[in-house]
Design a protein around this motif. Structure first.
Motif, PDB file in Angstrom:
ATOM      1  N   GLN A  84       0.798  -1.272   0.080  1.00 35.89           N
ATOM      2  CA  GLN A  84       0.176  -0.160   0.023  1.00 35.89           C
ATOM      3  C   GLN A  84       0.876   1.324   0.053  1.00 35.89           C
ATOM      4  OE1 GLN A  84      -2.070   1.518   3.563  1.00 35.89           O
ATOM      5  NE2 GLN A  84      -3.944   0.665   2.644  1.00 35.89           N
ATOM      6  N   ALA A  85       1.877   1.303   0.956  1.00 36.51           N
ATOM      7  CA  ALA A  85       2.702   2.305   0.803  1.00 36.51           C
ATOM      8  C   ALA A  85       3.564   2.498  -0.343  1.00 36.51           C
ATOM      9  CB  ALA A  85       3.700   2.266   2.111  1.00 36.51           C
ATOM     10  N   GLY A  86       3.739   1.475  -1.019  1.00 40.23           N
ATOM     11  CA  GLY A  86       4.924   1.447  -2.532  1.00 40.23           C
ATOM     12  C   GLY A  86       4.156   2.047  -3.397  1.00 40.23           C
ATOM     13  N   LEU A  87       2.709   1.763  -3.405  1.00 42.91           N
ATOM     14  CA  LEU A  87       1.913   2.046  -4.426  1.00 42.91           C
ATOM     15  C   LEU A  87       1.576   3.631  -4.626  1.00 42.91           C
ATOM     16  CD1 LEU A  87      -0.873  -0.759  -4.229  1.00 42.91           C
ATOM     17  CD2 LEU A  87       0.676  -0.374  -6.464  1.00 42.91           C
ATOM     18  N   CYS A  94       1.585   3.331 -15.013  1.00 47.23           N
ATOM     19  CA  CYS A  94       2.100   1.979 -14.961  1.00 47.23           C
ATOM     20  C   CYS A  94       0.899   1.075 -14.890  1.00 47.23           C
ATOM     21  CB  CYS A  94       2.791   2.029 -13.656  1.00 47.23           C
ATOM     22  SG  CYS A  94       4.418   3.004 -13.799  1.00 47.23           S
ATOM     23  N   ASP A  95       0.893   0.218 -16.059  1.00 49.93           N
ATOM     24  CA  ASP A  95      -0.129  -0.592 -16.172  1.00 49.93           C
ATOM     25  C   ASP A  95      -0.240  -1.776 -15.242  1.00 49.93           C
ATOM     26  OD1 ASP A  95      -1.395   0.751 -18.278  1.00 49.93           O
ATOM     27  OD2 ASP A  95      -0.033  -0.050 -19.911  1.00 49.93           O
ATOM     28  N   ARG A  96       0.919  -2.268 -14.996  1.00 44.34           N
ATOM     29  CA  ARG A  96       1.225  -3.165 -14.181  1.00 44.34           C
ATOM     30  C   ARG A  96       2.533  -2.963 -13.037  1.00 44.34           C
ATOM     31  NH1 ARG A  96      -1.187  -7.947 -15.944  1.00 44.34           N
ATOM     32  NH2 ARG A  96      -1.859  -7.961 -18.046  1.00 44.34           N
ATOM     33  N   VAL A  97       2.313  -4.049 -11.903  1.00 44.13           N
ATOM     34  CA  VAL A  97       3.373  -3.683 -10.960  1.00 44.13           C
ATOM     35  C   VAL A  97       3.939  -4.919 -10.517  1.00 44.13           C
ATOM     36  CG1 VAL A  97       1.598  -3.553  -9.148  1.00 44.13           C
ATOM     37  CG2 VAL A  97       3.636  -2.567  -8.713  1.00 44.13           C
ATOM     38  N   ALA A  98       5.172  -5.131 -10.472  1.00 46.90           N
ATOM     39  CA  ALA A  98       5.834  -6.442  -9.779  1.00 46.90           C
ATOM     40  C   ALA A  98       5.898  -6.115  -8.419  1.00 46.90           C
ATOM     41  CB  ALA A  98       7.063  -6.477 -10.579  1.00 46.90           C
ATOM     42  N   THR A 146      -1.990  -2.644 -11.904  1.00 46.53           N
ATOM     43  CA  THR A 146      -1.683  -1.770 -10.827  1.00 46.53           C
ATOM     44  C   THR A 146      -3.022  -1.418 -10.428  1.00 46.53           C
ATOM     45  OG1 THR A 146       0.146  -1.231 -12.093  1.00 46.53           O
ATOM     46  CG2 THR A 146      -0.771   0.169 -10.375  1.00 46.53           C
ATOM     47  N   ASP A 147      -3.985  -1.134 -11.299  1.00 45.66           N
ATOM     48  CA  ASP A 147      -5.332  -0.306 -10.816  1.00 45.66           C
ATOM     49  C   ASP A 147      -6.038  -1.320  -9.858  1.00 45.66           C
ATOM     50  OD1 ASP A 147      -5.003   1.794 -12.129  1.00 45.66           O
ATOM     51  OD2 ASP A 147      -6.245   1.227 -13.765  1.00 45.66           O
ATOM     52  N   ARG A 151      -6.922  -1.199  -5.574  1.00 46.14           N
ATOM     53  CA  ARG A 151      -8.347  -1.140  -5.215  1.00 46.14           C
ATOM     54  C   ARG A 151      -8.185  -1.930  -3.911  1.00 46.14           C
ATOM     55  NH1 ARG A 151     -11.903  -5.138  -8.308  1.00 46.14           N
ATOM     56  NH2 ARG A 151     -10.528  -6.439  -7.197  1.00 46.14           N
ATOM     57  N   ASN A 152      -7.500  -3.118  -4.104  1.00 46.02           N
ATOM     58  CA  ASN A 152      -7.468  -4.093  -2.765  1.00 46.02           C
ATOM     59  C   ASN A 152      -6.702  -3.499  -1.671  1.00 46.02           C
ATOM     60  OD1 ASN A 152      -9.058  -5.987  -4.019  1.00 46.02           O
ATOM     61  ND2 ASN A 152      -7.458  -7.087  -4.981  1.00 46.02           N
ATOM     62  N   ALA A 153      -5.688  -2.888  -2.153  1.00 45.33           N
ATOM     63  CA  ALA A 153      -4.799  -2.240  -1.210  1.00 45.33           C
ATOM     64  C   ALA A 153      -5.271  -1.073  -0.248  1.00 45.33           C
ATOM     65  CB  ALA A 153      -3.335  -1.551  -1.742  1.00 45.33           C
TER      66      ALA A 153
END
Length: 204
Positions: A84-87, A94-98, A146-147, A151-153
């Motif tokens: 959550q903090a990183g996001l 950014c469409d995707r996040v590792a 990412t989106d 939402r979950n985070a």
């Protein structure tokens, strides 16, 4: 032909007390002359945004320019809150996040491309993660929309497990078929670290 990864970000989670290493941060353990974090930052160089989440030792070397370090709120509240903090530091484009544990010495750009290939093949709302040889999902070695993770985070409470970040997201599981060490291999114990160093020496 190398597949373009698109606008992806990488969040590297370096939190945790590493009791089995007498409190030494696992991300700062050295494998083949570089810290695990340095190896992971090299593997994620193609990311348009890289974020390190967690506390680093006072004597740790500087992070590369443009790589922020943030801390989960409250400190020590677990991997879901760390993501959550990183996001918050990840650009909206950014469409995707590792999402990556901070103790993966054999993560590579090729491994990330493989995840991207599987996730993209399944559709824009799907993620992909590695599975080990026993079929266990490696939640902190995956690539996600990412989106949907945002939402979950937004809903996770302190102490929540990382897998809650991926609720409702279709998951493609990926195995590592190459002769090189698996990208999901993490250094949880001194024995794991010894194994990593042995493998890394054999790769030279």
């Amino acid at each position: 032909m190398v597949e373009h990864l698109g606008e992806f970000a990488a969040i590297i989670l370096i939190g945790g007390k590493a009791r089995r290493f007498a409190g030494c941060a696992k991300s700062e353990l050295v494998v083949a002359g570089s810290t695990i974090l340095e190896r992971m930052l090299a593997a994620t160089e193609d990311a348009v945004s890289r974020v390190v989440v967690g506390t680093r030792p006072a004597d740790a070397g500087p992070l590369p320019q443009g790589v922020p370090q943030v801390l989960e709120d409250p400190p020590g509240s677990g991997p879901a809150r760390s993501v959550q903090a990183g996001l918050a530091a990840v650009p909206d484009n950014c469409d995707r996040v590792a999402i990556l544990g901070g103790d993966l010495p054999f993560l590579t750009s090729d491994a990330l491309r493989l995840l991207h290939q599987h996730a993209s093949g399944a559709g824009p709302e799907s993620g992909a993660l590695f599975c080990d040889n026993a079929g266990r999902r490696q939640w902190l070695c995956g690539l996600w929309p990412t989106d949907l993770v945002r939402r979950n985070a937004a809903e996770v409470e302190p102490g929540a497990p990382a897998r809650l970040l991926f609720t409702g997201i279709e998951v493609e599981t990926v195995t590592w078929e190459h002769a090189s060490p698996p990208p999901w291999f993490d250094c949880d114990t001194p024995e794991d670290l010894d194994q990593a160093r042995t493998w890394a020496a054999d790769l030279k």
